[in-house]
Write a protein that holds these residues in place. Structure first.
Motif, PDB file in Angstrom:
ATOM      1  N   ALA A 170       0.843  -1.201   0.000  1.00  0.00           N
ATOM      2  CA  ALA A 170       0.000   0.000   0.000  1.00  0.00           C
ATOM      3  C   ALA A 170       0.874   1.245   0.000  1.00  0.00           C
ATOM      4  CB  ALA A 170      -0.907   0.004   1.226  1.00  0.00           C
ATOM      5  N   LYS A 171       0.336   2.282  -0.638  1.00  0.00           N
ATOM      6  CA  LYS A 171       0.951   3.609  -0.602  1.00  0.00           C
ATOM      7  C   LYS A 171      -0.072   4.557   0.002  1.00  0.00           C
ATOM      8  CE  LYS A 171       3.803   3.315  -4.777  1.00  0.00           C
ATOM      9  NZ  LYS A 171       4.041   3.926  -6.093  1.00  0.00           N
ATOM     10  N   ASN A 172       0.384   5.439   0.855  1.00  0.00           N
ATOM     11  CA  ASN A 172      -0.475   6.443   1.469  1.00  0.00           C
ATOM     12  C   ASN A 172      -1.738   5.821   2.077  1.00  0.00           C
ATOM     13  OD1 ASN A 172       0.682   7.975  -1.274  1.00  0.00           O
ATOM     14  ND2 ASN A 172       1.110   8.929   0.671  1.00  0.00           N
ATOM     15  N   PHE A 173      -1.525   4.908   3.014  1.00  0.00           N
ATOM     16  CA  PHE A 173      -2.646   4.274   3.709  1.00  0.00           C
ATOM     17  C   PHE A 173      -3.166   5.243   4.768  1.00  0.00           C
ATOM     18  CE2 PHE A 173      -4.443   1.784   7.161  1.00  0.00           C
ATOM     19  CZ  PHE A 173      -5.368   1.023   6.474  1.00  0.00           C
ATOM     20  N   TYR A 174      -4.397   5.702   4.576  1.00  0.00           N
ATOM     21  CA  TYR A 174      -4.998   6.675   5.485  1.00  0.00           C
ATOM     22  C   TYR A 174      -5.911   6.001   6.490  1.00  0.00           C
ATOM     23  CZ  TYR A 174      -3.492  10.271   2.219  1.00  0.00           C
ATOM     24  OH  TYR A 174      -2.740  11.094   1.431  1.00  0.00           O
ATOM     25  N   CYS A 175      -5.910   6.550   7.685  1.00  0.00           N
ATOM     26  CA  CYS A 175      -6.877   6.167   8.692  1.00  0.00           C
ATOM     27  C   CYS A 175      -7.203   7.419   9.496  1.00  0.00           C
ATOM     28  CB  CYS A 175      -6.338   5.053   9.594  1.00  0.00           C
ATOM     29  SG  CYS A 175      -5.012   5.572  10.686  1.00  0.00           S
ATOM     30  N   LYS A 176      -8.185   7.324  10.357  1.00  0.00           N
ATOM     31  CA  LYS A 176      -8.551   8.484  11.160  1.00  0.00           C
ATOM     32  C   LYS A 176      -7.350   8.922  11.988  1.00  0.00           C
ATOM     33  CE  LYS A 176     -11.941  10.170  14.409  1.00  0.00           C
ATOM     34  NZ  LYS A 176     -13.114   9.845  15.208  1.00  0.00           N
ATOM     35  N   GLY A 177      -6.913  10.137  11.781  1.00  0.00           N
ATOM     36  CA  GLY A 177      -5.817  10.676  12.571  1.00  0.00           C
ATOM     37  C   GLY A 177      -4.419  10.422  12.046  1.00  0.00           C
ATOM     38  N   GLY A 178      -4.286   9.828  10.862  1.00  0.00           N
ATOM     39  CA  GLY A 178      -2.927   9.601  10.388  1.00  0.00           C
ATOM     40  C   GLY A 178      -2.827   8.945   9.031  1.00  0.00           C
TER      41      GLY A 178
END
Length: 118
Positions: free
Chosen positions: A27-35
């Motif tokens: 994965a590239k640029n894996f987003y989650c709440k807060g980061g």
């Protein structure tokens, strides 16, 4: 180019760098709440969560100095979220790495296991 485009360019170069070292990008640029985690890759059977930092020079410090304790907590939280969404990796050994790029993509420092005891 604005700073977001420059950052993406260096993240892509970092992905090429780790792929050239035999790692498989998950994965590239894996987003989650807060980061966000810049890169997630497999190094044989080890899951690596990789933070990419770029600085043109060390006038304000080395790129690794910008991976603060707060940033480290965010990385850990995102990694936990990734594991919740991707249960097939929950039993793999894991580590947090940094790829620091200073000046240009010819000067890359790869530091493994930057977060201990998470």
């Amino acid at each position: 180019m604005n700073s977001k485009h420059i950052g993406k360019d260096y993240e892509n170069q970092a992905a090429e760098f780790i792929a050239a070292h035999g790692m498989k990008i998950l994965a590239k640029n894996f987003y989650c709440k807060g980061g966000e985690i810049d890169l997630i890759a497999l190094d044989q059977q080890t899951l690596a969560f990789i933070e990419v930092k770029f600085r043109q020079n060390t006038l304000y410090g080395h790129p690794s100095e910008f991976i603060t304790p707060t940033k480290q907590k965010r990385l850990v939280r995102c990694a936990q979220f990734f594991l919740l969404k991707n249960r097939q990796f929950e039993h793999h050994p894991m580590r947090f790495d940094s790829l620091c790029i200073l000046g240009d993509a010819q000067n890359i420092e790869w530091q493994k296991n930057i977060i201990h005891g998470w």
